[in-house]
Design a protein around this motif. Structure first.
Motif, PDB file in Angstrom:
ATOM      1  N   GLU A   1     -23.150  -2.533 -18.575  1.00  0.00           N
ATOM      2  CA  GLU A   1     -22.230  -3.596 -18.152  1.00  0.00           C
ATOM      3  C   GLU A   1     -20.795  -3.072 -18.030  1.00  0.00           C
ATOM      4  O   GLU A   1     -20.035  -3.507 -17.166  1.00  0.00           O
ATOM      5  CB  GLU A   1     -22.291  -4.776 -19.126  1.00  0.00           C
ATOM      6  CG  GLU A   1     -23.464  -5.711 -18.874  1.00  0.00           C
ATOM      7  CD  GLU A   1     -23.546  -6.185 -17.424  1.00  0.00           C
ATOM      8  OE1 GLU A   1     -22.536  -6.683 -16.895  1.00  0.00           O
ATOM      9  OE2 GLU A   1     -24.610  -6.018 -16.805  1.00  0.00           O
TER      10      GLU A   1
ATOM     11  N   MET B   1     -20.612  -1.524 -14.747  1.00  0.00           N
ATOM     12  CA  MET B   1     -20.595  -2.541 -13.696  1.00  0.00           C
ATOM     13  C   MET B   1     -19.245  -3.255 -13.582  1.00  0.00           C
ATOM     14  O   MET B   1     -18.894  -3.773 -12.531  1.00  0.00           O
ATOM     15  CB  MET B   1     -21.672  -3.600 -13.961  1.00  0.00           C
ATOM     16  CG  MET B   1     -23.086  -3.102 -13.863  1.00  0.00           C
ATOM     17  SD  MET B   1     -23.506  -2.519 -12.226  1.00  0.00           S
ATOM     18  CE  MET B   1     -23.636  -4.040 -11.318  1.00  0.00           C
ATOM     19  N   ARG B   2     -18.506  -3.349 -14.693  1.00  0.00           N
ATOM     20  CA  ARG B   2     -17.309  -4.185 -14.702  1.00  0.00           C
ATOM     21  C   ARG B   2     -16.003  -3.409 -14.782  1.00  0.00           C
ATOM     22  O   ARG B   2     -15.004  -3.820 -14.202  1.00  0.00           O
ATOM     23  CB  ARG B   2     -17.364  -5.153 -15.903  1.00  0.00           C
ATOM     24  CG  ARG B   2     -18.409  -6.223 -15.724  1.00  0.00           C
ATOM     25  CD  ARG B   2     -18.761  -6.877 -17.045  1.00  0.00           C
ATOM     26  NE  ARG B   2     -19.995  -7.622 -16.907  1.00  0.00           N
ATOM     27  CZ  ARG B   2     -20.048  -8.873 -16.455  1.00  0.00           C
ATOM     28  NH1 ARG B   2     -18.953  -9.521 -16.163  1.00  0.00           N
ATOM     29  NH2 ARG B   2     -21.202  -9.482 -16.306  1.00  0.00           N
TER      30      ARG B   2
ATOM     31  N   TYR C   1     -15.429   1.303  -9.098  1.00  0.00           N
ATOM     32  CA  TYR C   1     -16.606   1.360  -8.236  1.00  0.00           C
ATOM     33  C   TYR C   1     -17.872   1.713  -8.996  1.00  0.00           C
ATOM     34  O   TYR C   1     -18.833   2.216  -8.423  1.00  0.00           O
ATOM     35  CB  TYR C   1     -16.379   2.323  -7.060  1.00  0.00           C
ATOM     36  CG  TYR C   1     -15.251   1.849  -6.178  1.00  0.00           C
ATOM     37  CD1 TYR C   1     -15.440   0.764  -5.334  1.00  0.00           C
ATOM     38  CD2 TYR C   1     -14.002   2.436  -6.236  1.00  0.00           C
ATOM     39  CE1 TYR C   1     -14.396   0.279  -4.558  1.00  0.00           C
ATOM     40  CE2 TYR C   1     -12.953   1.960  -5.470  1.00  0.00           C
ATOM     41  CZ  TYR C   1     -13.150   0.888  -4.632  1.00  0.00           C
ATOM     42  OH  TYR C   1     -12.130   0.407  -3.871  1.00  0.00           O
TER      43      TYR C   1
ATOM     44  N   TRP D   1     -20.005  -0.373 -10.143  1.00  0.00           N
ATOM     45  CA  TRP D   1     -21.099  -1.199  -9.602  1.00  0.00           C
ATOM     46  C   TRP D   1     -21.715  -0.528  -8.376  1.00  0.00           C
ATOM     47  O   TRP D   1     -22.925  -0.552  -8.187  1.00  0.00           O
ATOM     48  CB  TRP D   1     -20.589  -2.609  -9.256  1.00  0.00           C
ATOM     49  CG  TRP D   1     -19.441  -2.636  -8.275  1.00  0.00           C
ATOM     50  CD1 TRP D   1     -18.119  -2.640  -8.574  1.00  0.00           C
ATOM     51  CD2 TRP D   1     -19.525  -2.630  -6.840  1.00  0.00           C
ATOM     52  NE1 TRP D   1     -17.375  -2.644  -7.420  1.00  0.00           N
ATOM     53  CE2 TRP D   1     -18.204  -2.641  -6.336  1.00  0.00           C
ATOM     54  CE3 TRP D   1     -20.584  -2.621  -5.936  1.00  0.00           C
ATOM     55  CZ2 TRP D   1     -17.917  -2.630  -4.977  1.00  0.00           C
ATOM     56  CZ3 TRP D   1     -20.298  -2.616  -4.573  1.00  0.00           C
ATOM     57  CH2 TRP D   1     -18.980  -2.624  -4.109  1.00  0.00           C
TER      58      TRP D   1
ATOM     59  N   TYR E   1     -25.513   0.687  -8.267  1.00  0.00           N
ATOM     60  CA  TYR E   1     -26.422   0.060  -7.302  1.00  0.00           C
ATOM     61  C   TYR E   1     -26.990   1.091  -6.326  1.00  0.00           C
ATOM     62  O   TYR E   1     -28.138   0.983  -5.900  1.00  0.00           O
ATOM     63  CB  TYR E   1     -25.709  -1.071  -6.550  1.00  0.00           C
ATOM     64  CG  TYR E   1     -25.639  -2.388  -7.309  1.00  0.00           C
ATOM     65  CD1 TYR E   1     -26.583  -2.699  -8.280  1.00  0.00           C
ATOM     66  CD2 TYR E   1     -24.648  -3.318  -7.031  1.00  0.00           C
ATOM     67  CE1 TYR E   1     -26.535  -3.907  -8.954  1.00  0.00           C
ATOM     68  CE2 TYR E   1     -24.593  -4.533  -7.709  1.00  0.00           C
ATOM     69  CZ  TYR E   1     -25.536  -4.824  -8.674  1.00  0.00           C
ATOM     70  OH  TYR E   1     -25.502  -6.019  -9.334  1.00  0.00           O
TER      71      TYR E   1
ATOM     72  N   SER F   1     -28.029   0.723   2.787  1.00  0.00           N
ATOM     73  CA  SER F   1     -26.785  -0.020   2.547  1.00  0.00           C
ATOM     74  C   SER F   1     -27.028  -1.518   2.497  1.00  0.00           C
ATOM     75  O   SER F   1     -26.374  -2.230   1.736  1.00  0.00           O
ATOM     76  CB  SER F   1     -25.768   0.267   3.649  1.00  0.00           C
ATOM     77  OG  SER F   1     -25.570   1.642   3.768  1.00  0.00           O
ATOM     78  N   GLY F   2     -27.958  -1.983   3.305  1.00  0.00           N
ATOM     79  CA  GLY F   2     -28.291  -3.405   3.285  1.00  0.00           C
ATOM     80  C   GLY F   2     -28.705  -3.829   1.883  1.00  0.00           C
ATOM     81  O   GLY F   2     -28.252  -4.856   1.366  1.00  0.00           O
TER      82      GLY F   2
ATOM     83  N   PHE G   1     -25.515  -3.363  -0.732  1.00  0.00           N
ATOM     84  CA  PHE G   1     -24.365  -4.255  -0.628  1.00  0.00           C
ATOM     85  C   PHE G   1     -24.746  -5.732  -0.561  1.00  0.00           C
ATOM     86  O   PHE G   1     -23.941  -6.593  -0.888  1.00  0.00           O
ATOM     87  CB  PHE G   1     -23.527  -3.894   0.597  1.00  0.00           C
ATOM     88  CG  PHE G   1     -22.830  -2.564   0.461  1.00  0.00           C
ATOM     89  CD1 PHE G   1     -21.704  -2.444  -0.340  1.00  0.00           C
ATOM     90  CD2 PHE G   1     -23.318  -1.435   1.103  1.00  0.00           C
ATOM     91  CE1 PHE G   1     -21.074  -1.228  -0.485  1.00  0.00           C
ATOM     92  CE2 PHE G   1     -22.686  -0.210   0.963  1.00  0.00           C
ATOM     93  CZ  PHE G   1     -21.557  -0.109   0.168  1.00  0.00           C
ATOM     94  N   PHE G   2     -25.974  -6.035  -0.088  1.00  0.00           N
ATOM     95  CA  PHE G   2     -26.265  -7.442   0.145  1.00  0.00           C
ATOM     96  C   PHE G   2     -27.422  -7.996  -0.679  1.00  0.00           C
ATOM     97  O   PHE G   2     -27.558  -9.209  -0.786  1.00  0.00           O
ATOM     98  CB  PHE G   2     -26.460  -7.693   1.639  1.00  0.00           C
ATOM     99  CG  PHE G   2     -25.197  -7.388   2.415  1.00  0.00           C
ATOM    100  CD1 PHE G   2     -24.117  -8.249   2.333  1.00  0.00           C
ATOM    101  CD2 PHE G   2     -25.082  -6.226   3.154  1.00  0.00           C
ATOM    102  CE1 PHE G   2     -22.935  -7.964   2.998  1.00  0.00           C
ATOM    103  CE2 PHE G   2     -23.901  -5.932   3.823  1.00  0.00           C
ATOM    104  CZ  PHE G   2     -22.821  -6.807   3.745  1.00  0.00           C
TER     105      PHE G   2
ATOM    106  N   PRO H   1     -28.618  -6.199  -4.028  1.00  0.00           N
ATOM    107  CA  PRO H   1     -28.826  -5.029  -4.889  1.00  0.00           C
ATOM    108  C   PRO H   1     -29.854  -5.231  -5.992  1.00  0.00           C
ATOM    109  O   PRO H   1     -30.343  -4.261  -6.550  1.00  0.00           O
ATOM    110  CB  PRO H   1     -27.433  -4.790  -5.492  1.00  0.00           C
ATOM    111  CG  PRO H   1     -26.737  -6.100  -5.398  1.00  0.00           C
ATOM    112  CD  PRO H   1     -27.268  -6.759  -4.164  1.00  0.00           C
ATOM    113  N   ASN H   2     -30.196  -6.473  -6.301  1.00  0.00           N
ATOM    114  CA  ASN H   2     -31.125  -6.687  -7.414  1.00  0.00           C
ATOM    115  C   ASN H   2     -32.491  -7.169  -6.965  1.00  0.00           C
ATOM    116  O   ASN H   2     -33.348  -7.446  -7.794  1.00  0.00           O
ATOM    117  CB  ASN H   2     -30.526  -7.690  -8.407  1.00  0.00           C
ATOM    118  CG  ASN H   2     -29.320  -7.103  -9.120  1.00  0.00           C
ATOM    119  OD1 ASN H   2     -29.406  -6.026  -9.703  1.00  0.00           O
ATOM    120  ND2 ASN H   2     -28.190  -7.782  -9.031  1.00  0.00           N
TER     121      ASN H   2
END
Lengths: 261, 419
Positions: free
Chosen positions: B78, B81-82, B86, B88, B92, B256-257, B260-261, B263-264
């Motif tokens: 975490e 991620m925070r 960059y 995150w 990812y 990239s899809g 960025f759009f 990721p999980n």
């Protein structure tokens, strides 16, 4: 000999599997689909909703649920609720943080600073479990990412409290919620019309508060979302342009020989 | 390696090259004669190299911020991620990169199966490739444990417990693997160490894989031996490099899809719940790329039997070059094998789907049928089809595909068009 079309066969088998899955999966109800502003590819959070959502979190959720991975400074960062620096300082200063040891070796308390992590309501998991009838209120930092339905599920649970169906016996401190797995939840319905008085004058209906706090939780779980979407668009447009250029170069290079590519 | 000896033009270059022939190697790599009819299924080798490098580079950066301790691992992720700049994005790319790596490797393997790239004289390339694939699975599995979420912990528990099925010494081996009496901090520590080591072993094997490839040269869609260099080949650079670059860019757009759009979407939401040894998740499932093997494991009622079949399903691939009795490489000229190939593809997809479902009722029945067919394909179908099949006529060269020799030219032409 009959020529099977195997590509079609694969498509038929796969689509059968995909479409029968929801019918066969465990007895949970699909969450309510909400048209969140942050859902689409260019999605952004609704700033006002985030600020209201923080107020709901602070006044309602925070009495049981921790949010240990967030710092008060996050509330003022771009892409979030974007409180002003003064507001962030005031929010942080409103809590007492235990710090230390000082030069005498003693712990002391002081007003919070923007760099502090969100103060947890209980000192540890055991204390929060004991205070909540044996059910540990989960940390809310990544809760939206930790549930299959995400924000839709979170909103649905907040709105899903109902009288249990006839014949269903519930123990003390257990409530019926049709969106929970097993339809039982140990948290009483946290929201009711008007329990929060919004500072921006928005009417604090249950639905409004559920949407606001869910938006806030979605941001808390993915504070990078707006930046991620923004960079993602630039990256993909760049890649598409580069792909076109490379494609044209490839055509040119391969035109030197007779082969098709 | 190269047919014509390479001499550097500059004096310094010659001096260096006489002592370490790196420039000769570079010249070999750029001139390397490659069949000119390679289709886009052949671009996945380059894509896989990209995937490996991406994982290593992002992984090294993540390791600078990650803390391999049971009490701190989840929080350190975490933190990445925070709070890491960059972080995150790096995480990812790494987590989705694993999925993209497996997507590419499965396409690469199934390309080999379709065009018979595993057959003589390329058996060693195939076997090194399988070793890479095995290491990839081990690396990915251990990497999934590192965030120390619920699926990390319980996935690690399920997989390591498999070794307890070994008679007599199973329990001791499991304890030895764990470094404790259950999956715990020592397990996390060693998994992190090995997760960092294995990618470099993979990189070493990749070099051997490419070296072994450059001895006989590439297979090709019509699966014939080529004279090199000839009218049928092109130099690797610029013809293949530009084509690989084009395919790689398309691949990166899809990659990239995800990053960025969504990721999980390929992960399991339970892994955002911190590991809790006292709470077992309702369904423990591995990452999607291990699901077919998980289905095979669970389809056997006996634990040891399940483990043997699961490992067997991978090890049988090592003897594949000797199970396939057909001398013709490409499925383009093998009408019977072509059908069985697609049935096999469907079977593996079916097993993957069953691996994600609870092992009960109709799912269990289908998983068992799928498992039996998986082995039948290798043990019965491949040897028998190779003997019974009447293959279509194979062209003599890429440039002159249509043949005479009593074959039906229309048929050969039609098959060639499919390439």
């Amino acid at each position: 000999m009959i020529r099977f079309n195997f590509k079609r066969l694969i498509i038929v088998i796969l689509s059968t599997l995909i479409f029968t899955k929801p019918l066969l999966s465990a007895e949970t109800i699909d969450p309510i689909k909400v048209n969140w502003s942050f859902k689409e590819l260019t999605g952004k959070f609704d700033r006002a909703s985030l600020q209201r959502g923080f107020q709901v979190y602070k006044e309602v959720c925070a009495s049981c649920h921790s949010m240990q991975y967030l710092s008060y400074r996050n509330l003022g960062e771009p892409g979030g609720p974007e409180f002003t620096q003064e507001e962030v300082k005031a929010i942080a200063a409103s809590v007492e943080i235990e710090d230390g040891p000082d030069s005498q070796g003693d712990m002391f308390t002081r007003p919070g600073k923007p760099s502090d992590k969100f103060k947890s309501p209980y000192p540890n998991v055991e204390a929060s479990t004991a205070a909540n009838g044996g059910a540990y209120p989960p940390d809310m930092s990544v809760l939206v990412k930790a549930r299959p339905g995400g924000a839709d599920y979170m909103y649905s649970v907040l709105m899903g409290y109902e009288e249990p169906p006839a014949g269903m016996k519930l123990d003390d401190g257990v409530y019926y919620n049709k969106y929970m797995i097993g339809q039982k939840i140990k948290m009483a319905s946290p929201l009711a019309d008007g329990i929060v008085e919004y500072s921006d004058g928005t009417e604090a209906t249950m639905d409004q508060m559920a949407k606001d706090v869910t938006t806030f939780l979605a941001w808390a779980a993915e504070p990078e979302l707006e930046e991620r979407h923004r960079i993602g668009f630039k990256v993909i447009i760049y890649l598409i342009l580069l792909t076109i250029l490379v494609y044209l170069s490839m055509k040119k290079i391969w035109s030197r020989i007779d082969s098709e590519i | 390696m190269s047919d014509q000896e390479y001499t550097p033009k500059s004096k310094a270059g010659k001096w260096f090259n006489d002592r370490l022939p790196l420039l000769t190697l570079g010249s070999h790599l750029t001139d390397y004669p490659t069949p000119k009819n390679l289709n886009y299924w052949w671009t996945f080798g380059g894509i896989l190299t990209f995937c490996l490098l991406t994982q290593i580079i992002t992984g090294i950066v993540l390791a600078m911020h990650y803390v391999a301790h049971a009490d701190l691992a989840f929080a350190s992720v975490e933190h990445i991620m925070r709070n890491v700049n960059y972080g995150w994005l790096i995480r990812y790319i790494h987590s989705n990169g694993a999925s993209m790596f497996f997507l590419a490797v499965y396409i690469h393997i199934f390309r080999s199966l379709f065009y018979g790239s595993y057959k003589s004289p390329r058996e060693v390339i195939w076997i090194i490739g399988l070793l890479i694939y095995l290491l990839m699975m081990a690396t990915a599995f251990m990497g999934y444990v590192l965030p120390w979420g619920q699926m990390s912990f319980w996935g690690a528990t399920v997989i390591t417990s498999l070794f307890s099925a070994i008679p007599l010494i199973g329990e001791s081996i499991t304890t030895w693997l764990w470094g404790a009496y259950s999956v715990d901090n020592p397990t996390l520590n060693r998994f992190f160490s090995l997760h960092y080591l294995f990618p470099f072993l993979i990189a070493g094997l990749v070099i051997l894989h490419i070296w072994a490839l450059h001895v006989p040269g590439n297979n090709n869609p019509i699966g014939i031996d080529l004279k090199k260099p000839s009218k049928d080949t092109v130099p690797f650079h610029p013809y293949i490099t530009i084509k690989d670059a084009f395919a790689l860019l398309l691949f990166m757009i899809i990659f990239s899809g995800f990053v960025f759009f969504s990721p999980n979407v390929l992960g399991h939401s339970d892994n955002y719940i911190p590991a809790n040894p006292l709470v077992t998740p309702a369904h423990i499932v591995p990452e999607w790329y291990l699901l077919p093997f998980y289905a095979i494991l669970r389809s056997v009622p006996d634990k040891l039997g399940g483990v043997i079949l699961m490992f067997g399903s991978i090890f049988i691939l090592f003897v594949l070059p000797w199970l396939d009795t057909s001398k013709v490489r490409s499925a383009v000229f093998r009408p019977m094998y072509r059908y069985f190939y697609w049935i096999f593809v469907v079977d593996v997809l079916l097993l993957g789907y069953m691996g994600a479902m609870p092992a009960e009722g109709i799912y269990l029945v289908l998983a068992r049928i799928g498992t039996i067919y998986y082995f039948l394909h290798f043990i019965v179908v491949l040897p028998v089809v190779g003997l019974l099949e009447k293959t279509d006529p194979v062209p003599m060269s890429i440039s002159t595909p249509v043949l005479s020799s009593g074959a039906d030219p229309a048929l050969a032409k039609k098959d060639y068009d499919k390439i």
